[in-house]
Scaffold this motif. Structure first.
Motif, PDB file in Angstrom:
ATOM      1  N   LEU A 241       0.822  -1.218   0.000  1.00 15.11           N
ATOM      2  CA  LEU A 241       0.000   0.000   0.000  1.00 15.11           C
ATOM      3  C   LEU A 241       0.853   1.264   0.000  1.00 15.11           C
ATOM      4  O   LEU A 241       0.559   2.220  -0.721  1.00 15.11           O
ATOM      5  CB  LEU A 241      -0.923   0.008   1.224  1.00 15.11           C
ATOM      6  N   LEU A 242       1.896   1.266   0.809  1.00 20.77           N
ATOM      7  CA  LEU A 242       2.729   2.463   0.922  1.00 20.77           C
ATOM      8  C   LEU A 242       3.512   2.762  -0.347  1.00 20.77           C
ATOM      9  O   LEU A 242       3.804   3.920  -0.635  1.00 20.77           O
ATOM     10  CB  LEU A 242       3.689   2.323   2.101  1.00 20.77           C
ATOM     11  N   SER A 243       3.845   1.734  -1.104  1.00 22.01           N
ATOM     12  CA  SER A 243       4.636   1.959  -2.313  1.00 22.01           C
ATOM     13  C   SER A 243       3.879   2.748  -3.371  1.00 22.01           C
ATOM     14  O   SER A 243       4.480   3.277  -4.302  1.00 22.01           O
ATOM     15  CB  SER A 243       5.107   0.622  -2.885  1.00 22.01           C
TER      16      SER A 243
ATOM     17  N   LEU B  45      11.717   8.107  -0.728  1.00 26.24           N
ATOM     18  CA  LEU B  45      12.449   9.236  -0.173  1.00 26.24           C
ATOM     19  C   LEU B  45      12.076   9.446   1.302  1.00 26.24           C
ATOM     20  O   LEU B  45      12.950   9.668   2.148  1.00 26.24           O
ATOM     21  CB  LEU B  45      12.174  10.500  -0.975  1.00 26.24           C
ATOM     22  N   ALA B  46      10.786   9.354   1.601  1.00 25.69           N
ATOM     23  CA  ALA B  46      10.343   9.502   2.988  1.00 25.69           C
ATOM     24  C   ALA B  46      10.922   8.393   3.861  1.00 25.69           C
ATOM     25  O   ALA B  46      11.350   8.639   5.001  1.00 25.69           O
ATOM     26  CB  ALA B  46       8.821   9.488   3.052  1.00 25.69           C
ATOM     27  N   LYS B  47      10.977   7.189   3.326  1.00 24.47           N
ATOM     28  CA  LYS B  47      11.553   6.061   4.065  1.00 24.47           C
ATOM     29  C   LYS B  47      13.036   6.308   4.341  1.00 24.47           C
ATOM     30  O   LYS B  47      13.503   6.106   5.471  1.00 24.47           O
ATOM     31  CB  LYS B  47      11.366   4.785   3.242  1.00 24.47           C
ATOM     32  N   CYS B  48      13.772   6.754   3.357  1.00 19.97           N
ATOM     33  CA  CYS B  48      15.200   7.046   3.540  1.00 19.97           C
ATOM     34  C   CYS B  48      15.414   8.162   4.562  1.00 19.97           C
ATOM     35  O   CYS B  48      16.288   8.070   5.423  1.00 19.97           O
ATOM     36  CB  CYS B  48      15.845   7.416   2.216  1.00 19.97           C
ATOM     37  N   LEU B  49      14.622   9.223   4.459  1.00 27.34           N
ATOM     38  CA  LEU B  49      14.740  10.326   5.423  1.00 27.34           C
ATOM     39  C   LEU B  49      14.409   9.862   6.835  1.00 27.34           C
ATOM     40  O   LEU B  49      15.065  10.268   7.805  1.00 27.34           O
ATOM     41  CB  LEU B  49      13.839  11.492   5.007  1.00 27.34           C
ATOM     42  N   PHE B  50      13.399   9.004   6.964  1.00 30.59           N
ATOM     43  CA  PHE B  50      13.034   8.458   8.269  1.00 30.59           C
ATOM     44  C   PHE B  50      14.195   7.660   8.857  1.00 30.59           C
ATOM     45  O   PHE B  50      14.542   7.822  10.031  1.00 30.59           O
ATOM     46  CB  PHE B  50      11.786   7.579   8.152  1.00 30.59           C
ATOM     47  N   LEU B  51      14.805   6.800   8.048  1.00 29.95           N
ATOM     48  CA  LEU B  51      15.911   5.982   8.543  1.00 29.95           C
ATOM     49  C   LEU B  51      17.140   6.824   8.880  1.00 29.95           C
ATOM     50  O   LEU B  51      17.825   6.551   9.873  1.00 29.95           O
ATOM     51  CB  LEU B  51      16.249   4.898   7.524  1.00 29.95           C
ATOM     52  N   VAL B  52      17.401   7.863   8.102  1.00 29.66           N
ATOM     53  CA  VAL B  52      18.509   8.766   8.426  1.00 29.66           C
ATOM     54  C   VAL B  52      18.228   9.477   9.740  1.00 29.66           C
ATOM     55  O   VAL B  52      19.110   9.610  10.594  1.00 29.66           O
ATOM     56  CB  VAL B  52      18.759   9.770   7.278  1.00 29.66           C
ATOM     57  N   TRP B  53      16.994   9.927   9.936  1.00 30.89           N
ATOM     58  CA  TRP B  53      16.611  10.579  11.191  1.00 30.89           C
ATOM     59  C   TRP B  53      16.797   9.614  12.363  1.00 30.89           C
ATOM     60  O   TRP B  53      17.184  10.015  13.455  1.00 30.89           O
ATOM     61  CB  TRP B  53      15.161  11.064  11.100  1.00 30.89           C
TER      62      TRP B  53
END
Length: 109
Positions: free
Chosen positions: A34-36, A43-51
């Motif tokens: 669903l999220l894909s 990009l949001a996933k990458c930013l979340f993991l970096v955070w």
């Protein structure tokens, strides 16, 4: 490297990160289809993991752990411990049964 360092604060930080990452991975496993569909989800996933692993005081894994994971765990700790002891008992019994069957198989050959 965190386990071999003389400071133990970094151990706690990385263990907290991996707990949050595991929770995120399990959640994402069930919701990824669903999220894909959302634009820029990656990009949001990458930013979340970096955070989550940034070395700052408002680190994402610390925030999520202290506000979500830890309160949930503390509330359900006795139930979790009970289930884990039952699972451990069943696994011990299964291991004993496997050893017995393997021993019987070796004796019969």
């Amino acid at each position: 490297m965190a386990l071999e360092s003389s400071k133990k604060e970094d151990d706690t930080r990385w263990l907290t990160y991996w707990v949050v990452f595991a929770l995120f991975s399990v959640t994402e496993f069930f919701s990824d289809l669903l999220l894909s569909w959302f634009p820029l989800y990656w990009l949001a996933k990458c930013l979340f993991l970096v955070w989550c692993f940034m070395p700052v005081s408002w680190n994402g894994s610390d925030v999520i752990y202290t506000r979500v994971v830890r309160p949930f765990f503390m509330k359900h700790q006795t139930g979790i411990d009970s289930v884990m002891s039952k699972v451990t008992g069943k696994l011990d019994q299964l291991g004993d049964d496997v050893i017995k069957v393997a021993g019987d198989a070796v004796k019969s050959d």
